[in-house]
Scaffold this motif. Sequence first.
Motif, PDB file in Angstrom:
ATOM      1  N   GLU A 166       1.833  -1.063  13.700  1.00  0.00           N
ATOM      2  CA  GLU A 166       0.777  -1.315  12.714  1.00  0.00           C
ATOM      3  C   GLU A 166       1.293  -1.129  11.297  1.00  0.00           C
ATOM      4  OE1 GLU A 166      -3.637   0.413  11.433  1.00  0.00           O
ATOM      5  OE2 GLU A 166      -2.612   1.166  13.235  1.00  0.00           O
ATOM      6  N   ASP A 167       2.212  -0.167  11.105  1.00  0.00           N
ATOM      7  CA  ASP A 167       2.765   0.079   9.768  1.00  0.00           C
ATOM      8  C   ASP A 167       3.515  -1.137   9.244  1.00  0.00           C
ATOM      9  OD1 ASP A 167       1.780   2.650   9.613  1.00  0.00           O
ATOM     10  OD2 ASP A 167       3.550   3.532  10.562  1.00  0.00           O
ATOM     11  N   PHE A 168       4.219  -1.819  10.147  1.00  0.00           N
ATOM     12  CA  PHE A 168       4.981  -2.984   9.701  1.00  0.00           C
ATOM     13  C   PHE A 168       4.038  -4.085   9.227  1.00  0.00           C
ATOM     14  CE2 PHE A 168       6.867  -7.153  10.635  1.00  0.00           C
ATOM     15  CZ  PHE A 168       7.971  -7.097   9.803  1.00  0.00           C
ATOM     16  N   GLN A 169       3.007  -4.358  10.000  1.00  0.00           N
ATOM     17  CA  GLN A 169       2.073  -5.413   9.631  1.00  0.00           C
ATOM     18  C   GLN A 169       1.235  -5.035   8.408  1.00  0.00           C
ATOM     19  OE1 GLN A 169       2.071  -8.358  11.041  1.00  0.00           O
ATOM     20  NE2 GLN A 169       3.580  -7.813  12.587  1.00  0.00           N
ATOM     21  N   ARG A 170       0.929  -3.772   8.285  1.00  0.00           N
ATOM     22  CA  ARG A 170       0.020  -3.328   7.228  1.00  0.00           C
ATOM     23  C   ARG A 170       0.727  -3.113   5.897  1.00  0.00           C
ATOM     24  NH1 ARG A 170      -3.616   2.232   7.531  1.00  0.00           N
ATOM     25  NH2 ARG A 170      -5.014   1.771   5.782  1.00  0.00           N
ATOM     26  N   PHE A 171       1.940  -2.544   5.943  1.00  0.00           N
ATOM     27  CA  PHE A 171       2.635  -2.166   4.718  1.00  0.00           C
ATOM     28  C   PHE A 171       3.887  -2.994   4.463  1.00  0.00           C
ATOM     29  CE2 PHE A 171       0.829   2.138   5.950  1.00  0.00           C
ATOM     30  CZ  PHE A 171      -0.227   2.058   5.064  1.00  0.00           C
ATOM     31  N   ILE A 172       4.825  -2.894   5.401  1.00  0.00           N
ATOM     32  CA  ILE A 172       6.183  -3.362   5.145  1.00  0.00           C
ATOM     33  C   ILE A 172       6.262  -4.875   4.984  1.00  0.00           C
ATOM     34  CG2 ILE A 172       8.556  -3.310   5.947  1.00  0.00           C
ATOM     35  CD1 ILE A 172       7.312  -0.588   5.151  1.00  0.00           C
ATOM     36  N   LEU A 173       5.634  -5.616   5.880  1.00  0.00           N
ATOM     37  CA  LEU A 173       5.704  -7.074   5.786  1.00  0.00           C
ATOM     38  C   LEU A 173       5.097  -7.567   4.473  1.00  0.00           C
ATOM     39  CD1 LEU A 173       6.501  -9.716   7.075  1.00  0.00           C
ATOM     40  CD2 LEU A 173       4.285  -9.767   8.238  1.00  0.00           C
ATOM     41  N   LYS A 174       3.993  -6.977   4.069  1.00  0.00           N
ATOM     42  CA  LYS A 174       3.366  -7.373   2.807  1.00  0.00           C
ATOM     43  C   LYS A 174       4.280  -7.071   1.631  1.00  0.00           C
ATOM     44  CE  LYS A 174      -1.079  -7.258   0.464  1.00  0.00           C
ATOM     45  NZ  LYS A 174      -2.464  -6.728   0.480  1.00  0.00           N
ATOM     46  N   HIS A 175       4.954  -5.939   1.709  1.00  0.00           N
ATOM     47  CA  HIS A 175       5.911  -5.557   0.656  1.00  0.00           C
ATOM     48  C   HIS A 175       7.048  -6.574   0.570  1.00  0.00           C
ATOM     49  CE1 HIS A 175       8.260  -2.559  -1.740  1.00  0.00           C
ATOM     50  NE2 HIS A 175       9.277  -3.196  -1.187  1.00  0.00           N
ATOM     51  N   GLU A 176       7.632  -6.910   1.698  1.00  0.00           N
ATOM     52  CA  GLU A 176       8.758  -7.852   1.693  1.00  0.00           C
ATOM     53  C   GLU A 176       8.308  -9.267   1.339  1.00  0.00           C
ATOM     54  OE1 GLU A 176      11.653  -6.769   1.741  1.00  0.00           O
ATOM     55  OE2 GLU A 176      11.132  -4.729   2.351  1.00  0.00           O
ATOM     56  N   GLU A 178       6.127  -9.994  -0.824  1.00  0.00           N
ATOM     57  CA  GLU A 178       6.026 -10.009  -2.294  1.00  0.00           C
ATOM     58  C   GLU A 178       7.398 -10.274  -2.914  1.00  0.00           C
ATOM     59  OE1 GLU A 178       3.844  -9.804  -5.866  1.00  0.00           O
ATOM     60  OE2 GLU A 178       3.255  -9.979  -3.759  1.00  0.00           O
ATOM     61  N   HIS A 179       8.445  -9.687  -2.333  1.00  0.00           N
ATOM     62  CA  HIS A 179       9.810  -9.984  -2.796  1.00  0.00           C
ATOM     63  C   HIS A 179      10.124 -11.465  -2.606  1.00  0.00           C
ATOM     64  CE1 HIS A 179      10.986  -5.943  -3.702  1.00  0.00           C
ATOM     65  NE2 HIS A 179      10.891  -5.505  -2.462  1.00  0.00           N
ATOM     66  N   TYR A 221       2.931  -2.432  -5.874  1.00  0.00           N
ATOM     67  CA  TYR A 221       1.618  -2.661  -6.489  1.00  0.00           C
ATOM     68  C   TYR A 221       0.804  -3.678  -5.692  1.00  0.00           C
ATOM     69  CZ  TYR A 221      -1.874  -3.656 -10.092  1.00  0.00           C
ATOM     70  OH  TYR A 221      -3.047  -3.828 -10.777  1.00  0.00           O
ATOM     71  N   ALA A 222       1.498  -4.674  -5.147  1.00  0.00           N
ATOM     72  CA  ALA A 222       0.812  -5.693  -4.358  1.00  0.00           C
ATOM     73  C   ALA A 222       0.306  -5.125  -3.031  1.00  0.00           C
ATOM     74  CB  ALA A 222       1.745  -6.868  -4.091  1.00  0.00           C
TER      75      ALA A 222
END
Length: 248
Positions: A166-176, A178-179, A221-222
């Motif tokens: 869940e952490d990957f879908q919720r946080f990490i993927l969204k972060h990457e 944005e990059h 921030y995103a």
Amino acid sequence: MGAYLIKTALCLFCFYLTYKVLLSKNGNYAVNRFYLMGTFILSFVFPLITINIPLITLPAVSTLENTLTQKIDPLLSGIVQMTPEPSVTDAGIVTDPVLLIFILYFTGILVFMIRYGLEIFRLIRMIQKNRKQKFSHYTLVKMDHPVAPFSFFRYVFVYFQDVASEDFQRFILKHEMEHIRNWHSLDRLFIGLGQIVQWFNPVVLLYKKAVITLHEFSADYAVIENAAWIRGYQQKILQYSCERTILC
């Protein structure tokens, strides 16, 4: 060549000093990124531009020219005769300082080119060797060994066991993502190429650090849409930062 490198280094120093004094604390990621990357590229372009300003010329006086020529010619001849040639020791080693600096500089370029090329080659091999899953806007590269998630252009690298979390879908993927959307990898590519030319200049490292910091802040921030997410996201970032092995 030497004059160009010095002018480029001075431009980088002046532009970065301006950033630290005027822009570094304003919190506008888009403006800061535009300034840093724009001035970084301009620092390598400005020294190549030559502006010829026409000057007012006075009528030539032939008598004066002849007099000056008669005085200058013997002086130039003496300077040419006094100019030392590159000294060579008995062992055949050239000790001319200008030539030694020239050799040292291009040796540094070669070393940084090889190192940068190996980093790109390593990423390409990682893409080729690991399982991939294509999506509309990115390609997921599932690594066989634990690694902190990171992105390189449209590729997102992640440990295969973390994909379903869940952490990957919720946080990490969204972060990457944005990059990826903002082409942050392109900025780092330009910084890397500039570092090859100005490998001796510590200001390039300061530029690189400032650009990467902006990338991470804007991506964070995103992700953080509301205050309830902040604590969990910070903990996850700290966990992954301890595992990170590649920064691209």
